[in-house]
Motif scaffolding. Structure first.
Motif, PDB file in Angstrom:
ATOM      1  N   THR A   1      82.085 -73.544 -30.526  1.00 42.67           N
ATOM      2  CA  THR A   1      82.153 -72.750 -32.096  1.00 42.67           C
ATOM      3  C   THR A   1      81.050 -72.414 -32.308  1.00 42.67           C
ATOM      4  OG1 THR A   1      84.200 -74.188 -32.568  1.00 42.67           O
ATOM      5  CG2 THR A   1      83.075 -73.312 -34.475  1.00 42.67           C
ATOM      6  N   THR A   2      79.874 -73.094 -32.276  1.00 39.21           N
ATOM      7  CA  THR A   2      78.693 -72.745 -32.630  1.00 39.21           C
ATOM      8  C   THR A   2      77.834 -71.879 -31.846  1.00 39.21           C
ATOM      9  OG1 THR A   2      77.570 -74.606 -31.329  1.00 39.21           O
ATOM     10  CG2 THR A   2      78.336 -75.054 -33.453  1.00 39.21           C
ATOM     11  N   SER A   3      78.587 -71.405 -30.659  1.00 34.52           N
ATOM     12  CA  SER A   3      77.935 -70.434 -29.641  1.00 34.52           C
ATOM     13  C   SER A   3      78.659 -69.280 -29.421  1.00 34.52           C
ATOM     14  CB  SER A   3      77.539 -71.164 -28.413  1.00 34.52           C
ATOM     15  OG  SER A   3      78.685 -71.704 -27.768  1.00 34.52           O
ATOM     16  N   LEU A   4      79.853 -69.138 -29.655  1.00 37.12           N
ATOM     17  CA  LEU A   4      81.004 -68.131 -29.386  1.00 37.12           C
ATOM     18  C   LEU A   4      80.632 -66.602 -30.071  1.00 37.12           C
ATOM     19  CD1 LEU A   4      82.866 -67.451 -32.182  1.00 37.12           C
ATOM     20  CD2 LEU A   4      84.025 -69.469 -31.220  1.00 37.12           C
ATOM     21  N   PRO A   5      80.870 -65.601 -29.514  1.00 38.47           N
ATOM     22  CA  PRO A   5      80.494 -64.400 -30.241  1.00 38.47           C
ATOM     23  C   PRO A   5      81.341 -64.093 -31.173  1.00 38.47           C
ATOM     24  CG  PRO A   5      81.757 -64.167 -28.131  1.00 38.47           C
ATOM     25  CD  PRO A   5      81.483 -65.527 -28.119  1.00 38.47           C
ATOM     26  N   HIS A   6      80.894 -63.836 -32.290  1.00 37.68           N
ATOM     27  CA  HIS A   6      81.795 -63.807 -33.716  1.00 37.68           C
ATOM     28  C   HIS A   6      82.252 -62.334 -33.689  1.00 37.68           C
ATOM     29  CE1 HIS A   6      79.722 -67.032 -36.106  1.00 37.68           C
ATOM     30  NE2 HIS A   6      79.829 -67.488 -34.997  1.00 37.68           N
ATOM     31  N   ARG A   7      83.550 -62.350 -33.551  1.00 35.71           N
ATOM     32  CA  ARG A   7      84.328 -61.108 -33.877  1.00 35.71           C
ATOM     33  C   ARG A   7      85.075 -61.181 -35.123  1.00 35.71           C
ATOM     34  NH1 ARG A   7      85.358 -62.530 -28.503  1.00 35.71           N
ATOM     35  NH2 ARG A   7      87.085 -64.132 -29.102  1.00 35.71           N
ATOM     36  N   THR A   8      85.437 -62.389 -35.994  1.00 38.92           N
ATOM     37  CA  THR A   8      85.760 -62.294 -37.184  1.00 38.92           C
ATOM     38  C   THR A   8      85.206 -63.789 -37.634  1.00 38.92           C
ATOM     39  OG1 THR A   8      87.761 -63.422 -36.516  1.00 38.92           O
ATOM     40  CG2 THR A   8      87.977 -61.268 -36.745  1.00 38.92           C
ATOM     41  N   GLN A   9      85.638 -63.904 -38.889  1.00 37.13           N
ATOM     42  CA  GLN A   9      85.165 -65.279 -39.608  1.00 37.13           C
ATOM     43  C   GLN A   9      85.590 -66.353 -38.936  1.00 37.13           C
ATOM     44  OE1 GLN A   9      82.967 -67.539 -40.942  1.00 37.13           O
ATOM     45  NE2 GLN A   9      83.018 -66.105 -42.822  1.00 37.13           N
ATOM     46  N   VAL A  10      84.792 -67.509 -38.458  1.00 39.38           N
ATOM     47  CA  VAL A  10      84.939 -68.450 -37.565  1.00 39.38           C
ATOM     48  C   VAL A  10      85.561 -69.765 -38.488  1.00 39.38           C
ATOM     49  CG1 VAL A  10      83.990 -70.064 -36.074  1.00 39.38           C
ATOM     50  CG2 VAL A  10      83.491 -68.009 -35.842  1.00 39.38           C
ATOM     51  N   VAL A  11      86.656 -70.365 -37.880  1.00 31.50           N
ATOM     52  CA  VAL A  11      87.168 -71.619 -38.359  1.00 31.50           C
ATOM     53  C   VAL A  11      86.318 -72.766 -37.749  1.00 31.50           C
ATOM     54  CG1 VAL A  11      89.038 -73.098 -38.834  1.00 31.50           C
ATOM     55  CG2 VAL A  11      89.442 -70.661 -38.715  1.00 31.50           C
ATOM     56  N   TYR A  12      85.182 -73.303 -38.745  1.00 31.71           N
ATOM     57  CA  TYR A  12      84.479 -74.350 -38.007  1.00 31.71           C
ATOM     58  C   TYR A  12      84.974 -75.526 -37.842  1.00 31.71           C
ATOM     59  CZ  TYR A  12      80.611 -70.866 -38.562  1.00 31.71           C
ATOM     60  OH  TYR A  12      79.940 -69.743 -38.636  1.00 31.71           O
ATOM     61  N   THR A  13      84.234 -76.532 -37.196  1.00 35.80           N
ATOM     62  CA  THR A  13      84.636 -77.807 -36.762  1.00 35.80           C
ATOM     63  C   THR A  13      85.291 -78.627 -38.084  1.00 35.80           C
ATOM     64  OG1 THR A  13      83.366 -77.683 -34.925  1.00 35.80           O
ATOM     65  CG2 THR A  13      84.176 -80.053 -35.479  1.00 35.80           C
ATOM     66  N   PRO A  14      84.464 -78.784 -39.188  1.00 33.51           N
ATOM     67  CA  PRO A  14      85.084 -79.748 -40.279  1.00 33.51           C
ATOM     68  C   PRO A  14      86.584 -79.090 -40.773  1.00 33.51           C
ATOM     69  CG  PRO A  14      82.774 -78.965 -40.645  1.00 33.51           C
ATOM     70  CD  PRO A  14      83.299 -78.156 -39.484  1.00 33.51           C
ATOM     71  N   ASP A  15      86.813 -77.938 -40.880  1.00 33.42           N
ATOM     72  CA  ASP A  15      88.116 -77.366 -41.198  1.00 33.42           C
ATOM     73  C   ASP A  15      89.017 -77.619 -40.093  1.00 33.42           C
ATOM     74  OD1 ASP A  15      87.139 -76.376 -43.497  1.00 33.42           O
ATOM     75  OD2 ASP A  15      86.209 -74.545 -42.543  1.00 33.42           O
ATOM     76  N   TYR A  16      88.961 -77.338 -38.770  1.00 34.18           N
ATOM     77  CA  TYR A  16      90.033 -77.376 -37.811  1.00 34.18           C
ATOM     78  C   TYR A  16      90.239 -78.661 -37.287  1.00 34.18           C
ATOM     79  CZ  TYR A  16      86.693 -77.196 -33.696  1.00 34.18           C
ATOM     80  OH  TYR A  16      85.478 -77.472 -32.813  1.00 34.18           O
ATOM     81  N   SER A  17      89.329 -79.582 -37.521  1.00 31.50           N
ATOM     82  CA  SER A  17      89.847 -80.968 -37.305  1.00 31.50           C
ATOM     83  C   SER A  17      90.596 -81.417 -38.294  1.00 31.50           C
ATOM     84  CB  SER A  17      88.405 -81.716 -37.039  1.00 31.50           C
ATOM     85  OG  SER A  17      87.494 -81.744 -38.344  1.00 31.50           O
ATOM     86  N   TYR A  18      90.260 -81.356 -39.611  1.00 30.32           N
ATOM     87  CA  TYR A  18      90.840 -81.673 -40.679  1.00 30.32           C
ATOM     88  C   TYR A  18      92.584 -80.979 -40.597  1.00 30.32           C
ATOM     89  CZ  TYR A  18      92.828 -83.061 -45.273  1.00 30.32           C
ATOM     90  OH  TYR A  18      93.498 -83.357 -46.248  1.00 30.32           O
ATOM     91  N   ILE A  19      92.583 -79.731 -40.080  1.00 32.83           N
ATOM     92  CA  ILE A  19      93.820 -79.025 -40.031  1.00 32.83           C
ATOM     93  C   ILE A  19      94.700 -79.502 -38.846  1.00 32.83           C
ATOM     94  CG2 ILE A  19      94.757 -76.915 -39.209  1.00 32.83           C
ATOM     95  CD1 ILE A  19      92.446 -75.564 -40.698  1.00 32.83           C
ATOM     96  N   LEU A  20      94.038 -80.026 -37.772  1.00 31.44           N
ATOM     97  CA  LEU A  20      95.085 -80.467 -36.691  1.00 31.44           C
ATOM     98  C   LEU A  20      95.176 -81.730 -37.066  1.00 31.44           C
ATOM     99  CD1 LEU A  20      92.659 -79.342 -33.492  1.00 31.44           C
ATOM    100  CD2 LEU A  20      94.833 -78.369 -34.364  1.00 31.44           C
ATOM    101  N   HIS A  21      94.506 -82.513 -37.773  1.00 33.25           N
ATOM    102  CA  HIS A  21      95.099 -83.861 -38.047  1.00 33.25           C
ATOM    103  C   HIS A  21      96.279 -83.774 -39.139  1.00 33.25           C
ATOM    104  CE1 HIS A  21      95.181 -88.111 -39.900  1.00 33.25           C
ATOM    105  NE2 HIS A  21      94.989 -87.408 -40.989  1.00 33.25           N
ATOM    106  N   ARG A  22      96.243 -82.688 -40.023  1.00 36.28           N
ATOM    107  CA  ARG A  22      97.138 -82.538 -41.169  1.00 36.28           C
ATOM    108  C   ARG A  22      98.548 -82.024 -40.649  1.00 36.28           C
ATOM    109  NH1 ARG A  22      96.150 -82.914 -46.717  1.00 36.28           N
ATOM    110  NH2 ARG A  22      98.587 -82.548 -46.677  1.00 36.28           N
ATOM    111  N   ILE A  23      98.463 -81.389 -39.613  1.00 39.22           N
ATOM    112  CA  ILE A  23      99.699 -80.670 -39.149  1.00 39.22           C
ATOM    113  C   ILE A  23     100.371 -81.563 -37.894  1.00 39.22           C
ATOM    114  CG2 ILE A  23      98.932 -78.376 -39.650  1.00 39.22           C
ATOM    115  CD1 ILE A  23      98.374 -77.630 -36.884  1.00 39.22           C
ATOM    116  N   ARG A  24      99.702 -82.686 -37.482  1.00 38.88           N
ATOM    117  CA  ARG A  24     100.230 -83.728 -36.754  1.00 38.88           C
ATOM    118  C   ARG A  24     100.075 -83.208 -35.166  1.00 38.88           C
ATOM    119  NH1 ARG A  24     100.516 -85.087 -41.539  1.00 38.88           N
ATOM    120  NH2 ARG A  24     101.925 -86.504 -42.516  1.00 38.88           N
ATOM    121  N   ALA A  25      99.270 -82.188 -34.895  1.00 40.05           N
ATOM    122  CA  ALA A  25      99.109 -81.834 -33.562  1.00 40.05           C
ATOM    123  C   ALA A  25      98.694 -83.140 -32.719  1.00 40.05           C
ATOM    124  CB  ALA A  25      97.878 -80.856 -33.377  1.00 40.05           C
TER     125      ALA A  25
END
Length: 518
Positions: free
Chosen positions: A132-156
């Motif tokens: 996430t910190t090194s990928l080429p930015h094509r759009t706005q990036v969903v960073y680790t604090p956001d996607y870690s909480y999202i995956l927890h809430r959607i029961r992945a």
């Protein structure tokens, strides 16, 4: 997919034709696809080379190394690249006439390379967090604090299927692929964890597809180029049977009608700003799994988007709607040593008075030196020998303060008795501060739940297990008059019991008491 992705199982060492991350500094990470040295590349006889501010690193020095190893820079002939191009251009005619081209330079192995004093890097395995910190930015990036909480809430969890709309730069795609991974799929229809990603932009779709293939995630991630507002989330006309949904779209309410268990009504479509759905089949196919509860998350930067999305969610039957904003802060904890006798310029040193005694002692020392200096300049009858003695005394005092940057004043943090027993890294007090750089996208996360589909067969099975209407002491089995009659009888019984208790107490009070003498 023959090989496992390095994001899922990187192995103990680096391998050729695989992704690695070169860690240059805390905020600088460079992705590298390692290649075996098979000849000169871009004029380098050493093969493929990474050029950084810390020096040049041939790929041969990065292969077959344990993850986390420190790699020293190597001495490579960087000037031969331009000369080689000039020689190739000038020797094209001669090579065609003589029938022989420029001889291929020998490939230098890792043992033949010399270490350069310019610096070093660390070679790290690819993970979704570092990617996430090194990928080429094509759009706005969903960073680790956001996607870690999202995956927890959607029961992945491993074995589940996720729908992702708006692949963008691929940050959430890599994280969700790791979350649902429960083994490599054996065939195309293998019921294992999978991510169904949809991207509308053609250019981003092509780059994302190639990236997924290079990272060997094509067996777990199924990316499709589609406008989900119009065409929905079916894959090859079939339902993906998803249990988790993540929408990173400008207008997520336009995609919500496609995530229904039944065909939306015209009023529901009009609230979503859609006229019709592009469904060629008469039978409605839901992309959600029928026998499981579906969990949804939308990612919206504006509160107006959130308001519109929640309104459509309520119309379509979504429940437990909640909006969350993640405010990530990193706390840096370190030790700080305070004192006037500490060496200047070192990290974690605060050259100020540690306590009142040290501050008073420093002021007394400065005031004494001030008085001696001015007293010597204003006294004209002073003896030259005494002047020289005072100069020597002041020089000795200055030596303790300015000669080696230290003071004779003791400090609480560096006492002579404790300095030998306390380790250097344990000296000083613990301090903490927040990191000023917060890499997180300020957006609103809207979570919702869609209950599983309830069929008539399930209703009959539940009725057989828990029969309704045949209970003897349940309110639902009695009519209104019977409930009133039971209530009256209960109140009358309590009244009779109270009257009998009060009568017994009156009889006991009226009876004569026996004397103690009798």
């Amino acid at each position: 997919m023959t090989d496992v992705s390095p994001f899922l199982d990187p192995g103990p060492r680096t391998r050729p034709n695989s992704l690695a991350l070169a860690h240059l500094s805390r905020d600088s990470i460079q992705p590298v696809y390692l290649q075996e040295a098979s000849g000169a590349v871009d004029g380098y006889a050493e093969g493929a080379v990474i050029n950084t501010r810390f020096g040049s690193f041939p790929h041969s020095t990065l292969l077959d190394k344990p993850w986390g190893s420190q790699i020293r820079a190597s001495v490579v002939d960087t000037g031969s690249r331009g000369r080689k191009r000039k020689l190739d251009n000038s020797a094209d005619g001669e090579a065609s006439n003589n029938g022989a081209g420029t001889p291929t330079p020998e490939v230098a192995t890792a043992k033949d390379l010399r270490t350069a004093p310019s610096g070093f890097i660390h070679i790290l395995p690819p993970t979704p967090e570092i990617w996430t910190t090194s990928l080429p930015h094509r759009t706005q990036v969903v960073y680790t604090p956001d996607y870690s909480y999202i995956l927890h809430r959607i029961r992945a969890r491993p074995g589940m299927k996720i729908i992702e709309a708006g692949a963008g730069s691929g940050s959430f795609t890599h994280a969700s692929a790791r979350a649902v991974y429960n083994g490599p799929p054996k065939h195309a229809h293998d019921a294992r964890g999978k991510v169904f990603s949809f991207e509308f932009n053609q250019d981003r779709y092509q780059k994302m597809r190639k990236e997924i293939q290079d990272h060997r995630l094509d067996g777990i991630v199924d990316i499709t180029h589609r406008d989900v507002y119009k065409d929905g989330f079916l894959v090859n006309g079939e339902s993906p049977e998803a249990e988790c949904v993540f929408l990173d779209l400008p207008a997520p309410w336009k995609a919500l009608p496609h995530l229904s268990r039944r065909k939306p009504t015209p009023s529901e479509l009009s609230s979503s700003e859609l006229d019709t759905l592009n469904t060629a089949e008469s039978e409605w196919k839901s992309p959600l799994r029928a026998d499981r509860t579906a969990y949804l998350c939308t990612f919206s930067p504006c509160i107006e988007q959130v308001t519109k999305t929640i309104d459509v969610m309520r119309r379509l039957g979504w429940m437990e709607i909640e909006m969350v904003e993640v405010a990530h802060r990193r706390i840096i904890v370190s030790r700080e040593r305070i004192g006037l006798n500490l060496p200047p310029g070192e990290r974690g040193m605060n050259q100020s008075a540690a306590n009142v005694e040290e501050a008073v002692g420093k002021l007394k020392e400065i005031e004494g030196r001030f008085k001696k200096f001015h007293g010597r300049t204003h006294d004209t009858d002073i003896n030259m020998d005494e002047d020289e003695d005072e100069d020597d005394e002041m020089a000795s005092n200055d030596k303790h303060v300015n000669g080696n940057g230290r003071s004779k004043i003791p400090s609480l943090n560096t006492g002579t008795d404790d300095s030998a027993s306390v380790k250097p890294w344990m000296a000083g007090r613990l301090v903490h501060r927040t990191d000023p750089e917060l890499k997180t996208h300020t957006s609103y996360l809207v979570f919702a739940v869609l209950p599983q589909e309830w069929t008539g067969a399930q209703e009959m099975a539940a009725f057989e297990m828990w029969p309704c209407g045949k209970e003897s002491r349940v309110i639902g089995s009695l009519d209104k008059e019977a409930r009133k009659r039971e209530k009256r009888e209960l109140l009358q019984g309590k009244k009779r019991k109270k009257e009998s208790d009060s009568k017994a107490e009156g009889d006991h009070a009226s009876s004569p008491k026996k004397s103690k003498s009798s």
